[in-house]
Design an enzyme around this catalytic site. Structure first.
Site, PDB file in Angstrom:
ATOM      1  N   SER A 181      51.600  59.694  10.068  1.00  0.00           N
ATOM      2  CA  SER A 181      51.159  58.201   9.896  1.00  0.00           C
ATOM      3  C   SER A 181      50.227  58.536  11.448  1.00  0.00           C
ATOM      4  O   SER A 181      49.286  59.172  11.795  1.00  0.00           O
ATOM      5  CB  SER A 181      51.627  57.223   9.960  1.00  0.00           C
ATOM      6  OG  SER A 181      51.510  56.032   9.740  1.00  0.00           O
ATOM      7  N   HIS A 227      56.112  56.245   2.478  1.00  0.00           N
ATOM      8  CA  HIS A 227      55.438  56.595   3.339  1.00  0.00           C
ATOM      9  C   HIS A 227      56.354  56.771   4.536  1.00  0.00           C
ATOM     10  O   HIS A 227      56.340  57.327   5.638  1.00  0.00           O
ATOM     11  CB  HIS A 227      54.692  55.061   4.209  1.00  0.00           C
ATOM     12  CG  HIS A 227      53.770  55.274   5.255  1.00  0.00           C
ATOM     13  ND1 HIS A 227      52.894  56.236   4.550  1.00  0.00           N
ATOM     14  CD2 HIS A 227      53.432  54.544   5.992  1.00  0.00           C
ATOM     15  CE1 HIS A 227      52.271  55.664   6.442  1.00  0.00           C
ATOM     16  NE2 HIS A 227      52.727  55.427   6.973  1.00  0.00           N
ATOM     17  N   ASP A 275      52.856  56.123  -1.364  1.00  0.00           N
ATOM     18  CA  ASP A 275      51.710  56.099  -0.703  1.00  0.00           C
ATOM     19  C   ASP A 275      50.628  55.057  -0.823  1.00  0.00           C
ATOM     20  O   ASP A 275      50.021  54.965  -2.392  1.00  0.00           O
ATOM     21  CB  ASP A 275      51.014  56.830   0.357  1.00  0.00           C
ATOM     22  CG  ASP A 275      51.334  57.834   1.702  1.00  0.00           C
ATOM     23  OD1 ASP A 275      52.443  57.125   2.254  1.00  0.00           O
ATOM     24  OD2 ASP A 275      51.417  58.951   2.650  1.00  0.00           O
TER      25      ASP A 275
END
Length: 286
Positions: A145, A259, A227
Site C-alpha cells: 500500500s 487489501h 482491492d
C-alpha cells in the site's frame, strides 16, 4: 497495512464497533506474528540507519549462516500515518528459512514526517543496508500500500547523493498507490498536507526512469482480487508505465484476498506470494 479505522470518516465505516474490533484483531495478529518471528529467528532490532528517532531497522537474519545472502527490505503501509516496523516482522520466518534476510524499515509517519521526508528516509535505509551488510548478494524491496508507493519511489532514486548504487535485483509492490493526486482530495491528506506539486513529485507514475538492458531489476506488481477499483487501476497503469520505460515487470492478480490479508498472509509458508518471495534464494547468485 492501513487498518487505522479511527481516521476513516464515520460515513465510510462499515460495521461500526464490529469493524473496529476486526481491525484490532488484525493488528494484534500482526504483533503476535512479529513477536513470534523475533523469538524464532536471529534478530538485530532498532539498528539506526540515520540520526532520527524513527530511522531504524529491525533485521531478521537467515537461520543457516552464509557469507552472502539476499536481503528483503519491507516497507509497511498505513496511509503514511499509521503502523510501524514494530509490527512488520510477520513475513520473516518463511524468508529466513529460505536463507533470505528481512529488514523491516522504520520511517517517520505523519504528522511527524511529511512525504518528502519519508521518501528520503526509505532511500537512506536502502543505502545504509548495502553499506552496513557487505554480505548482501542482492537487495529486494517489498512494500504494501503506502509502503509499495515508497518502494516504487526508491526505484527512481538518483543514488549519487547517497554515495552508493545498491544492487536492487527485484521489487515486490503489493496493492500500491502510484498516483498521489487523488489522495490530495481525501481525508488522508488532512495529516499529510500534500500540495499538488508535492503529490506530483512523489508519484511513481510521474517519475518512471527509462532503462536500458543493463538493469536487471525485476518488478512484480501484485494486486488483491478485492482491492478497490482505484488500487487496481493504479496497479495496472504503473505496470504499463514500467513496461513502456524498459523495465522487466509483471502484474499478479491474487485471488481470494483483500487489501489487507494480501500482505498479512506472507506469514504463511504455502501462500502464493510467500512462495514467489521464496524464489529469491534461487535467483540471487549473479
Amino acid at each position: 497495512m492501513e487498518r487505522n479505522s479511527r481516521r476513516v470518516p464515520a460515513n465510510q465505516r462499515k460495521g461500526g464497533k464490529g469493524c473496529l474490533l476486526k481491525a484490532f484483531d488484525r493488528l494484534l495478529l500482526e504483533r503476535l506474528s512479529t513477536h513470534y518471528a523475533q523469538t524464532a529467528t536471529q534478530t538485530l532490532l532498532n539498528v539506526p540507519y540515520g540520526m532520527g528517532e524513527g530511522e531504524k531497522l529491525d533485521v531478521y537474519l537467515p537461520k543457516v549462516h552464509s557469507e552472502t545472502f539476499p536481503l528483503v527490505l519491507y516497507i509497511h503501509g498505513g496511509y503514511w500515518q499509521a503502523l510501524s516496523k514494530d509490527v512488520s516482522g510477520f513475513a520473516a520466518v518463511p524468508l529466513v528459512t529460505h536463507g533470505i534476510a528481512l529488514a523491516a524499515v522504520g520511517y517517520d509517519v505523519a504528522p511527524k514526517g511529511l512525504l518528502d521526508k519519508m521518501v528520503r528516509q526509505v532511500r537512506q535505509s536502502v543505502a545504509f543496508a548495502v553499506q552496513q551488510y557487505t554480505g548482501i548478494s542482492g537487495v529486494y524491496l517489498l512494500g504494501h500500500s503506502a509502503g509499495a508507493h515508497l518502494a516504487a519511489m526508491v526505484l527512481s532514486t538518483d543514488w549519487t547523493e547517497f554515495g552508493v548504487v545498491p544492487n536492487i535485483k527485484g521489487a515486490f509492490l503489493v496493492s500500491g498507490i502510484y498516483d498521489l493526486e487523488p489522495i490530495t482530495h481525501t481525508y488522508v491528506n488532512e495529516v499529510l498536507h500534500m500540495s499538488r506539486e508535492v503529490a506530483q513529485k512523489n508519484s511513481p507514475l510521474q517519475c518512471v526512469p527509462k532503462l536500458g538492458d543493463e538493469r536487471a531489476c525485476q518488478v512484480l506488481i501484485a494486486v488483491a482480487q478485492h482491492d478497490s477499483p482505484e488500487f487496481r487501476r493504479q496497479s495496472q497503469e504503473y505496470f504499463e508505465a514500467l513496461r513502456a520505460a524498459g523495465w522487466s515487470s509483471s502484474l499478479l492478480d491474487i485471488g481470494e484476498t483483500d487489501h489487507f490479508d494480501v500482505i498479512e498472509k506472507l506469514s504463511q509458508e504455502d501462500y502464493l506470494l510467500t512462495q514467489v518471495d521464496g524464489q529469491i534464494s534461487n535467483m540471487h547468485v549473479g
